[in-house]
Motif scaffolding. Sequence first.
Motif, short mmCIF file in Angstrom:
data_model
loop_
_atom_site.label_atom_id
_atom_site.label_comp_id
_atom_site.label_asym_id
_atom_site.label_seq_id
_atom_site.Cartn_x
_atom_site.Cartn_y
_atom_site.Cartn_z
N ARG A 97 0.84 -1.18 0.00
CA ARG A 97 0.00 0.00 0.00
C ARG A 97 0.88 1.24 0.00
NH1 ARG A 97 -2.95 1.18 5.86
NH2 ARG A 97 -1.09 1.84 7.00
N THR A 98 0.29 2.39 -0.32
CA THR A 98 1.02 3.65 -0.35
C THR A 98 1.01 4.27 1.04
OG1 THR A 98 0.47 4.03 -2.67
CG2 THR A 98 1.08 5.94 -1.35
N GLU A 99 2.20 4.61 1.53
CA GLU A 99 2.30 5.18 2.88
C GLU A 99 3.08 6.50 2.84
OE1 GLU A 99 4.02 2.28 5.45
OE2 GLU A 99 2.21 1.03 5.49
N LEU A 100 2.78 7.36 3.79
CA LEU A 100 3.48 8.63 3.95
C LEU A 100 4.79 8.36 4.69
CD1 LEU A 100 3.37 11.74 3.65
CD2 LEU A 100 2.30 11.82 5.92
N PRO A 114 -2.98 10.23 6.37
CA PRO A 114 -3.64 9.57 5.24
C PRO A 114 -4.65 8.52 5.68
CG PRO A 114 -1.30 9.81 4.80
CD PRO A 114 -1.51 10.24 6.22
N LEU A 115 -5.76 8.45 4.95
CA LEU A 115 -6.82 7.50 5.25
C LEU A 115 -6.88 6.43 4.16
CD1 LEU A 115 -9.58 10.10 6.21
CD2 LEU A 115 -8.01 8.92 7.75
N TYR A 116 -7.48 5.29 4.51
CA TYR A 116 -7.61 4.18 3.57
C TYR A 116 -9.06 3.68 3.63
CZ TYR A 116 -2.52 4.37 3.78
OH TYR A 116 -1.22 4.80 3.73
N ARG A 121 -9.92 0.02 -3.34
CA ARG A 121 -8.50 0.34 -3.47
C ARG A 121 -7.88 0.51 -2.08
NH1 ARG A 121 -6.23 2.37 -8.07
NH2 ARG A 121 -4.35 1.94 -6.85
N PRO A 122 -7.73 -0.58 -1.34
CA PRO A 122 -7.18 -0.47 0.02
C PRO A 122 -5.73 -0.01 0.04
CG PRO A 122 -7.36 -2.77 -0.66
CD PRO A 122 -8.08 -1.96 -1.69
N ASP A 123 -5.08 -0.01 -1.12
CA ASP A 123 -3.68 0.42 -1.19
C ASP A 123 -3.55 1.93 -1.38
OD1 ASP A 123 -4.87 0.07 -3.80
OD2 ASP A 123 -2.90 0.49 -4.63
N MET A 124 -4.65 2.62 -1.67
CA MET A 124 -4.61 4.02 -2.07
C MET A 124 -4.74 4.94 -0.87
SD MET A 124 -6.72 5.64 -5.26
CE MET A 124 -6.20 7.17 -6.05
N ALA A 125 -3.79 5.85 -0.71
CA ALA A 125 -3.79 6.78 0.41
C ALA A 125 -4.59 8.03 0.05
CB ALA A 125 -2.36 7.17 0.77
N TYR A 126 -5.52 8.41 0.92
CA TYR A 126 -6.34 9.61 0.74
C TYR A 126 -5.89 10.65 1.76
CZ TYR A 126 -9.37 7.04 -2.43
OH TYR A 126 -9.85 6.32 -3.50
N PHE A 148 5.67 11.45 -5.06
CA PHE A 148 4.99 10.16 -5.10
C PHE A 148 5.93 9.15 -5.75
CE2 PHE A 148 1.96 13.60 -5.25
CZ PHE A 148 1.04 13.27 -4.26
N GLY A 149 6.41 8.20 -4.96
CA GLY A 149 7.41 7.25 -5.41
C GLY A 149 6.88 6.24 -6.40
N PRO A 150 7.76 5.39 -6.92
CA PRO A 150 7.36 4.39 -7.92
C PRO A 150 6.24 3.49 -7.43
CG PRO A 150 9.75 4.53 -7.76
CD PRO A 150 9.21 5.36 -6.64
N GLY A 151 5.23 3.31 -8.29
CA GLY A 151 4.14 2.40 -7.97
C GLY A 151 3.15 2.86 -6.93
N THR A 152 3.25 4.10 -6.47
CA THR A 152 2.33 4.59 -5.44
C THR A 152 0.97 4.94 -6.05
OG1 THR A 152 3.23 6.82 -5.72
CG2 THR A 152 4.12 5.48 -3.93
N SER A 153 -0.04 4.97 -5.19
CA SER A 153 -1.39 5.38 -5.58
C SER A 153 -1.92 6.31 -4.50
CB SER A 153 -2.32 4.17 -5.73
OG SER A 153 -1.89 3.32 -6.78
#
Length: 362
Positions: A97-100, A114-116, A121-126, A148-153
């Motif tokens: 998942r995408t993390e800060l 960030p929320l999930y 899309r449980p991997d996507m950071a809001y 936003f690093g490689p492969g992040t959402s």
Amino acid sequence: MTLRATEPRNTPVAAEDAATGADGLARVGPSPVRPAPRADARAPGAGGYRLEPEFYEPARVPSEVLRHTEEAWQNLPVGSPGKVGVLQLGFARNRDRTELVQHYQKSPLQIMHPLYFNPLRPDMAYTYLMSSGGGILQGDRLRTDMSFGPGTSAYVTTQTQTRVYRMAHDYASAIVNLTVDDGAYVEYLPEPVVPFADSRFYQQTSVVIDESATLLLGETLYAGRLARGERHAYDLYASDLEVRRPDGRLVALDRVRLSPGSGAGGAGVNGLDVLAGHDVLAMLYVFTPRAPTALLADTLLRAVGESGGDLVFGVSTLPGDTGVWMRLVGNDTVAVAAANTAAASAVHELLTGRQAPVIRKS
């Protein structure tokens, strides 16, 4: 009404060599990046490099904005600690998942964690951007860097509208730097900017995006506090968007200059080639290799057309088949919001294969 990108009014700036800012994030081209300190440079003040003008001031300011420069006034002058807001965020893919992973904030700029909340899309950071000041004041200088690093959402928005308050002196500016690495998927869709009467605001957005990455970027402007009958009473609204590849190649350039006092009869905003008397201006830019540009354009046209409301809009493909962009004007803020949501949601579903969630902010 013909909708088109506004022509640049500043001298073109050639692409520069890649540079790395003091936050460790790479920047390319003419983005407003703090340069490496010279050997003869004075030592940073107590606030460190983030309170140095080279960091928080735009690298270049339009002449229309510069004429409002005024530092000799009472209260907190330009560049005082209470007038400079800084937000630096770095996202990376970690544990599927995408993390800060990098976070610095200086009031008035801040974020919620960030929320999930999207089950599809449980991997996507809001992430919600916020301001402790409630709005932008004269002499404010704001800078936001997001990587936003490689492969992040990730999905980034503001908690509420950006209010630009009345100004008796100087102007306010906001810099936004986005770096979108390979394979990343990012939606940056802030709430509308509302310039109050007698305000002067310059917003500079610089993007560095990998050819394999996707970015949805939105911008909406109200004519003022419409519920109070305040329409185009601000002095100046200026906005610059530059999108480049990591090697400095220019992908897109869009510049907006709205000056209600210029031209006879308010032609500075009400002319047929500007807003044609409308109260709301909205733009959406989509940069992606995930779908053909013709399909993207058709998707946007259909989504906005079916959203309802009395709107005038146009959709065009970007040079080199790098994506599409949409510009629309209207008088009903609810209709414009519905159109923006419909457009972004339709593109989200097209590019991800999943339905877009409802974004809650109350």
